[in-house]
Design an enzyme around this catalytic site. Structure first.
Site, PDB file in Angstrom:
ATOM      1  N   ASP A 242     -10.260  -3.839 -12.187  1.00  0.00           N
ATOM      2  CA  ASP A 242      -9.553  -3.187 -11.085  1.00  0.00           C
ATOM      3  C   ASP A 242     -10.560  -2.410 -10.242  1.00  0.00           C
ATOM      4  O   ASP A 242     -11.166  -1.447 -10.710  1.00  0.00           O
ATOM      5  CB  ASP A 242      -8.495  -2.239 -11.644  1.00  0.00           C
TER       6      ASP A 242
ATOM      7  N   SER B  56       0.874   0.320  -9.297  1.00  0.00           N
ATOM      8  CA  SER B  56      -0.065   1.148  -8.548  1.00  0.00           C
ATOM      9  C   SER B  56       0.565   2.495  -8.191  1.00  0.00           C
ATOM     10  O   SER B  56       0.919   3.269  -9.074  1.00  0.00           O
ATOM     11  CB  SER B  56      -0.541   0.388  -7.309  1.00  0.00           C
TER      12      SER B  56
ATOM     13  N   HIS C 273      -6.573  -5.460  -9.648  1.00  0.00           N
ATOM     14  CA  HIS C 273      -5.622  -4.388  -9.363  1.00  0.00           C
ATOM     15  C   HIS C 273      -4.174  -4.865  -9.292  1.00  0.00           C
ATOM     16  O   HIS C 273      -3.284  -4.233  -9.857  1.00  0.00           O
ATOM     17  CB  HIS C 273      -5.994  -3.677  -8.059  1.00  0.00           C
TER      18      HIS C 273
END
Length: 286
Positions: free
Chosen positions: A230, A133, A260
């Site tokens: 996601d 991320s 995610h």
């Protein structure tokens, strides 16, 4: 850019690691065997980290926003590197986990300095950076700042420019509300209240670190893994990153049911296969 094909090589402990119980079922064992240390820095908060010494290339895991080094992906990679005898580092950003500092005072720029401190002061030889991320955004900056130390990149749901992009997409009246309140409530099922509170000052500082509006001068191998489901960072962000990076050795791997965090059993297997494939590639090129 092509979809990677992963091979299971019997010359390593990969099959044993993945289909025994090492990686996916024994993270507690990893924590018991790994001792946390602190990186002391002049005039900067100390950073908590765990380091395994071993062969090159080493692997460094960069967590996501408001996350820490004790997640499943970090522990799985640590166990895998241990099985191969390669060096590995996982750490907490300033204000996160066991590191010093207040997360409310942190910025992308400060966390970038954290990553560079780990690269400069803790790592030896070429490194594969694995960024999850926001860590995927920071790994790009690290590769630009230390090209001689970064041998390859693996992004997992890479969130390049994410906070700025979300803010810029808001209607004018909502932007004004964020400016007046001083915070953006970013929806996320991973936040304790169903959202993350992002200071407006954090977003303004992050504008200085956006990368997707111009070519990204990274030439090392890059692997970008992203889930099509996601709900936090759209998968097309990985496509944008790949389009901007100058390297010709880029693979994008899309997981149809991936979310995610990409922390399901098969997601973690894919991550480990990807890192293993890069280790093999970089070792062969020597």
């Amino acid at each position: 850019m092509a979809t990677s094909v992963f091979r299971r090589r019997s010359i390593r402990a990969l099959t044993v690691t993945l289909h025994g119980t090492r990686i996916l079922q024994s993270p507690a064992a990893c924590r018991q065997k790994s001792s946390m240390q602190n990186l002391m820095r002049q005039d900067l908060p100390k950073l908590a980290y765990v380091k395994l010494k071993g062969k090159s290339p080493g692997v460094i895991f960069l967590p996501g926003f408001a996350s820490d080094m004790s997640g499943q992906k970090a522990l799985a990679l640590e166990d895998f590197c241990k099985s191969l005898g390669h060096s590995f580092i996982r750490f907490d950003y300033t204000g996160c986990g066991s590191s010093e500092g207040d997360i409310k005072e942190c910025t992308i720029g400060k966390w970038k300095k954290d990553v560079l401190s780990v690269l400069d002061d803790l790592s030896e030889g070429p490194q594969i950076l694995v960024g999850s991320s926001m860590g995927g955004w920071l790994m790009l900056h690290a590769a630009l700042a230390r090209p001689e130390k970064v041998a390859a990149l693996v992004g997992v749901a890479s969130a390049a420019d994410h906070f700025v992009t979300v803010y810029n997409q808001l209607p004018a009246e909502e932007k004004k509300a964020v400016e007046e309140s001083g915070e953006l409530k970013l929806p996320s099922k991973y936040g304790e209240q169903g959202f993350y509170s992002i200071p407006h000052s954090f977003i303004k500082e992050a504008e200085n670190h956006c990368l997707l509006n111009s070519p990204i001068a990274i030439t090392c191998p890059v692997r970008l893994i992203h889930g099509l489901k996601d709900e936090d960072v759209p998968w097309h962000v990985s496509m944008q990153i790949a389009d901007r990076i100058l390297s010709t050795d880029i693979d994008i791997i899309l997981r149809k049911h991936g979310q995610h965090r990409m922390s399901e059993k098969d997601d973690i297997k894919l991550l480990v296969y990807t890192v293993d494939d890069l280790i093999d590639k970089l070792t062969t090129l020597r």
